[in-house]
Enzyme design. Structure first.
Site, PDB file in Angstrom:
ATOM      1  N   GLY A  49       0.793  -1.234   0.000  1.00 28.17           N
ATOM      2  CA  GLY A  49       0.000   0.000   0.000  1.00 28.17           C
ATOM      3  C   GLY A  49       0.820   1.276   0.000  1.00 28.17           C
ATOM      4  CG  MET A  50      -0.035   6.097  -0.776  1.00 28.98           C
ATOM      5  SD  MET A  50      -1.410   7.054  -1.459  1.00 28.98           S
ATOM      6  CE  MET A  50      -2.509   7.235  -0.061  1.00 28.98           C
ATOM      7  CG  ASP A  63      -5.381 -12.639   4.537  1.00 29.53           C
ATOM      8  OD1 ASP A  63      -5.797 -11.744   5.301  1.00 29.53           O
ATOM      9  OD2 ASP A  63      -6.119 -13.273   3.761  1.00 29.53           O
ATOM     10  CB  ALA A  93      -6.593  -0.576   5.856  1.00 30.83           C
ATOM     11  CE1 TYR A 129     -11.145   2.909   5.552  1.00 29.98           C
ATOM     12  CE2 TYR A 129     -11.794   5.135   6.176  1.00 29.98           C
ATOM     13  CZ  TYR A 129     -10.810   4.205   5.929  1.00 29.98           C
ATOM     14  OH  TYR A 129      -9.487   4.544   6.057  1.00 29.98           O
ATOM     15  CE  LYS A 185      -8.549   2.360   9.585  1.00 26.42           C
ATOM     16  NZ  LYS A 185      -7.380   1.489   9.238  1.00 26.42           N
TER      17      LYS A 185
END
Ligand SMILES: NC(=O)c1ccc[n+]([C@@H]2O[C@H](COP(=O)([O-])OP(=O)(O)OC[C@H]3O[C@@H](n4cnc5c(N)ncnc54)[C@H](OP(=O)(O)O)[C@@H]3O)[C@@H](O)[C@H]2O)c1
Length: 280
Positions: free
Chosen positions: A10-11, A36, A60, A125, A129
């Site tokens: 991811g970023m 995972d 995420a 979402y 979270k």
């Protein structure tokens, strides 16, 4: 210090890995194919073998609108899996850093959200979270780092979405002006995470770049920095309904971060200039 980063594709994970490698830190980045986090046995086994001092959970389900139709999956990844990470962190006495979001707030305030302000997510979402934040607290040493409006070279983001519109010749650009937040450049967030861990930061901590703005303001700055003669027109959220409801105001107060680290937050405008030089 040995660092383990989950969600390695991811970023944020990519920028955090880069920042740690530049400092000569021992870092292992595991992409979804390697670990995972919804698989409890794999999570406990892998972390038990690696024995990191710090686990930064960058894994995420981040597609905010898709989450509305995938509540079970979003909650499994963003929420329940964090229980496995907390347990694994306790097994090896690691510091768990859980990334979270401004979307845990409902946006009813008009002054920046403090770490102890009541949460009230408006979307699947945001709820998922929040479950993750609660799970992270089961680690003996944890930091929940809430951040907002991320953009970085390793992932899709708002800056790229605006540039794609410019490339397609869309003019004028219509951008919502009634949602306010703090855009954050992911290398700045990566440095902040490292500082928080280095200072032994625990509990909930907000990190976001300065200053607050609306998506409309942000888009105007992107267009200006790009140097294109494109007009940006403000529109309301009501004119652009999306599956997931966003908070109208999700400006995070970063006072605790600044007190803890002794460092002011970075500027997203400077981050944008760097981003554009790196991703022409
Ligand atoms: N982006 C934002 O604006 C923003 C704002 C506030 C907070 N945050 C939070 O910041 C964190 C990092 O976000 P980001 O933008 O870097 O996200 P991202 O680019 O979407 O990266 C998330 C990574 O997690 C991986 N992943 C998904 N399910 C997984 C699983 N079960 N096990 C292991 N890895 C899994 C994804 O892999 P696949 O691609 O294969 O699914 C992806 O590589 C997240 O906690 C996010 O909630 C983001």
């Amino acid at each position: 210090m040995k660092w383990l980063i989950t969600g390695g594709g991811g970023m944020v994970a990519n920028d955090l890995r880069r920042a740690l490698e530049e400092r000569g830190e021992d870092v292992l980045t595991l992409a979804r194919a390697d670990l995972d986090i919804t698989n409890a046995a794999q999570t406990l086994g892998t972390i038990g073998d690696v024995k990191p001092n710090v686990i930064v959970n960058c894994a995420a389900f981040t597609k905010v609108d898709d989450a509305e139709k995938n509540e079970n999956l979003a909650t499994a990844i963003n929420g329940s899996s964090v229980e496995f990470l907390a347990q694994a962190a306790n097994d090896v006495d690691a510091h768990l850093v859980q990334l979270s979001t401004d979307f845990v707030f409902d946006g009813a305030k008009r002054t920046p959200y403090e770490i102890n302000d009541p949460t009230n997510p408006l979307s699947v979402y945001g709820r998922s979270k929040l479950v993750g934040e609660q799970a992270a607290q089961h680690a003996k040493r944890y930091a929940v780092v809430r951040t907002s409006w991320l953009f970085g070279i390793s992932g899709p983001n708002f800056v790229e979405a605006i540039r794609n519109q410019i490339r397609k010749g869309t003019n004028p650009l219509r951008v919502v002006s009634d949602q306010r937040g703090r855009p954050t450049y992911t290398p700045h967030l990566a440095n902040a995470i490292i500082r928080i861990v280095t200072c032994g930061g625990e509990g909930v901590i907000h990190y976001a770049d300065s200053d607050e703005c609306s998506w409309f303001d942000f888009a105007r700055e992107i267009v200006r920095a790009h140097g294109d003669p494109v007009e940006v027109v403000p529109v309301s959220t009501a004119e652009f309904p999306r599956p997931a409801v966003r908070p109208a105001y999700s400006v995070l107060s970063t006072e605790r971060y600044e007190r803890l680290t002794g460092v002011r937050t970075d500027s997203w405008r400077e981050g944008l200039a760097e981003y554009l030089s790196l991703r022409p």
